[in-house]
Design a protein around this motif. Structure first.
Motif, PDB file in Angstrom:
ATOM      1  N   ASP A  90      66.853  38.253  19.833  1.00  0.00           N
ATOM      2  CA  ASP A  90      66.693  37.889  18.425  1.00  0.00           C
ATOM      3  C   ASP A  90      65.359  38.327  17.831  1.00  0.00           C
ATOM      4  O   ASP A  90      65.298  38.794  16.693  1.00  0.00           O
ATOM      5  CB  ASP A  90      66.869  36.369  18.247  1.00  0.00           C
ATOM      6  CG  ASP A  90      66.057  35.548  19.248  1.00  0.00           C
ATOM      7  OD1 ASP A  90      65.150  36.088  19.904  1.00  0.00           O
ATOM      8  OD2 ASP A  90      66.369  34.340  19.364  1.00  0.00           O
TER       9      ASP A  90
ATOM     10  N   ARG B 245      65.473  40.330  14.100  1.00  0.00           N
ATOM     11  CA  ARG B 245      65.520  39.427  12.939  1.00  0.00           C
ATOM     12  C   ARG B 245      64.966  40.091  11.676  1.00  0.00           C
ATOM     13  O   ARG B 245      65.525  39.922  10.594  1.00  0.00           O
ATOM     14  CB  ARG B 245      64.776  38.127  13.236  1.00  0.00           C
ATOM     15  CG  ARG B 245      63.276  38.243  13.391  1.00  0.00           C
ATOM     16  CD  ARG B 245      62.618  36.870  13.497  1.00  0.00           C
ATOM     17  NE  ARG B 245      62.770  36.319  14.818  1.00  0.00           N
ATOM     18  CZ  ARG B 245      61.753  35.801  15.508  1.00  0.00           C
ATOM     19  NH1 ARG B 245      60.547  35.761  14.993  1.00  0.00           N
ATOM     20  NH2 ARG B 245      61.938  35.321  16.711  1.00  0.00           N
TER      21      ARG B 245
ATOM     22  N   MET C 229      71.855  39.035  20.289  1.00  0.00           N
ATOM     23  CA  MET C 229      72.560  39.255  19.032  1.00  0.00           C
ATOM     24  C   MET C 229      73.186  40.639  19.028  1.00  0.00           C
ATOM     25  O   MET C 229      72.569  41.626  19.424  1.00  0.00           O
ATOM     26  CB  MET C 229      71.602  39.092  17.847  1.00  0.00           C
ATOM     27  CG  MET C 229      70.919  37.735  17.814  1.00  0.00           C
ATOM     28  SD  MET C 229      69.728  37.568  16.469  1.00  0.00           S
ATOM     29  CE  MET C 229      70.824  37.385  15.088  1.00  0.00           C
TER      30      MET C 229
ATOM     31  N   ALA D  44      69.704  31.360  14.508  1.00  0.00           N
ATOM     32  CA  ALA D  44      70.158  31.653  15.860  1.00  0.00           C
ATOM     33  C   ALA D  44      71.656  31.536  15.989  1.00  0.00           C
ATOM     34  O   ALA D  44      72.275  32.184  16.823  1.00  0.00           O
ATOM     35  CB  ALA D  44      69.485  30.704  16.855  1.00  0.00           C
TER      36      ALA D  44
END
Length: 303
Positions: free
Chosen positions: A243, A247, A166, A302
């Protein structure tokens, strides 16, 4: 006459490239291991190894024989280990290697399940890709977790998890970039924080999403991905992170997610070929795989 023991010694020497280490791994004396190799050479009528100053070099016949028998021997050893595991308690210390960020955020729960399931103690070794495979090759670690694809000639492995890359920035930079189409050209105006100068993860994301290389000035290099997340949160540029490391920061607003979802990396549980003949290692592998894939969450997060 059965040649199972001699073939097992041959496969271990083939993998170690040294009779001394192979003998130690098998609990044999060096003369006994040498005798096993000579027995197989006499049986097939050709030399299997060329003796070098340091270790041995397999001949073409050795490569052919290893290809024919190694997987079958491994399967038999694993079946025997499985029976031993079911017939008696498994004791001892297991050495496992892996990257600090994955172990601290994800694998801790898997390790807890392993520790609660039996009489196995853990020694955890932290390292980068090179260090992890060095520990496996040396025999210091029996199992390892890594996002790099193992060499199938030296290691066996199973997929234990996956991670999505990410693109994230600190709150100030992220707010600016959210107002514009995110592109490699736009990001080149902002500093990046990376694991090292080759821009791992960042390079992978740019290639997959933008089909371009990253041209951003490097603000900081830090060989700990957890610390990279902290540096970006504190207000320095942007980075690309797995991730599971960003997150919570995205949910709290400390990090701003930018751009499209990045590529997915597979996480492997890896061991040296033949390692599962040891009941402790086979047992630990089975427990860890039973609790695999815990780093999964909703597709909308995701993607």
């Amino acid at each position: 006459m059965s040649y199972f023991v001699q073939l097992r010694t041959f496969v271990e020497v083939y993998r170690c490239r040294t009779i001394t280490k192979a003998a130690a791994n098998l609990g044999l004396s060096q003369p006994a291991a040498t005798a096993h190799i000579q027995s197989i050479e006499s049986l097939i009528g050709v030399a299997l190894f060329e003796r070098k100053a340091r270790g041995v070099e397999p001949t073409a016949a050795a490569h052919d024989l290893a290809l024919q028998v190694s997987t079958h021997l491994d399967a038999v050893e694993q079946k025997l280990a499985s029976v031993r595991n079911r017939s008696k308690a498994v004791y001892g210390t297991l050495n496992i290697a892996g990257p600090a960020e994955y172990i601290s955020h994800i694998a801790g729960a898997q390790f807890a399940n392993l520790l609660q399931a039996g009489e196995v103690n853990l020694v955890v070794h932290i390292g980068n890709k090179e260090r992890i495979y060095q520990l496996l090759t040396e025999g210091t670690a029996e199992l390892a977790i890594t996002a790099s694809t193992p060499d199938p000639e030296a290691f066996d492995y199973q997929i234990i998890d996956s991670e999505r890359l990410m693109l994230v920035a600190n709150r100030f930079t992220g707010t600016q970039l959210q107002q514009l189409p995110v592109s490699a050209e736009q990001l080149a105006l902002y500093p990046v924080v990376s694991y090292d100068s080759t821009l791992p993860l960042i390079r992978q994301y740019f290639n997959a999403v933008f089909n371009q290389s990253c041209q951003s000035p490097i603000a900081a290099i830090c060989p700990d991905i957890r610390a990279i997340a902290g540096i970006v949160k504190a207000g320095v540029g942007y980075s690309v992170l797995p991730d599971y490391l960003c997150r919570d920061g995205i949910k709290s607003g400390e990090l701003i997610r930018l751009g499209a979802a990045g590529p997915e990396n597979v996480i492997y549980l890896v061991w040296r070929k033949g390692a599962l003949k040891h009941p402790r290692v086979s047992y630990a592998k089975d427990i860890l795989m039973a609790f695999a894939n815990i780093n999964k969450y909703a597709a909308d997060t995701a993607g």
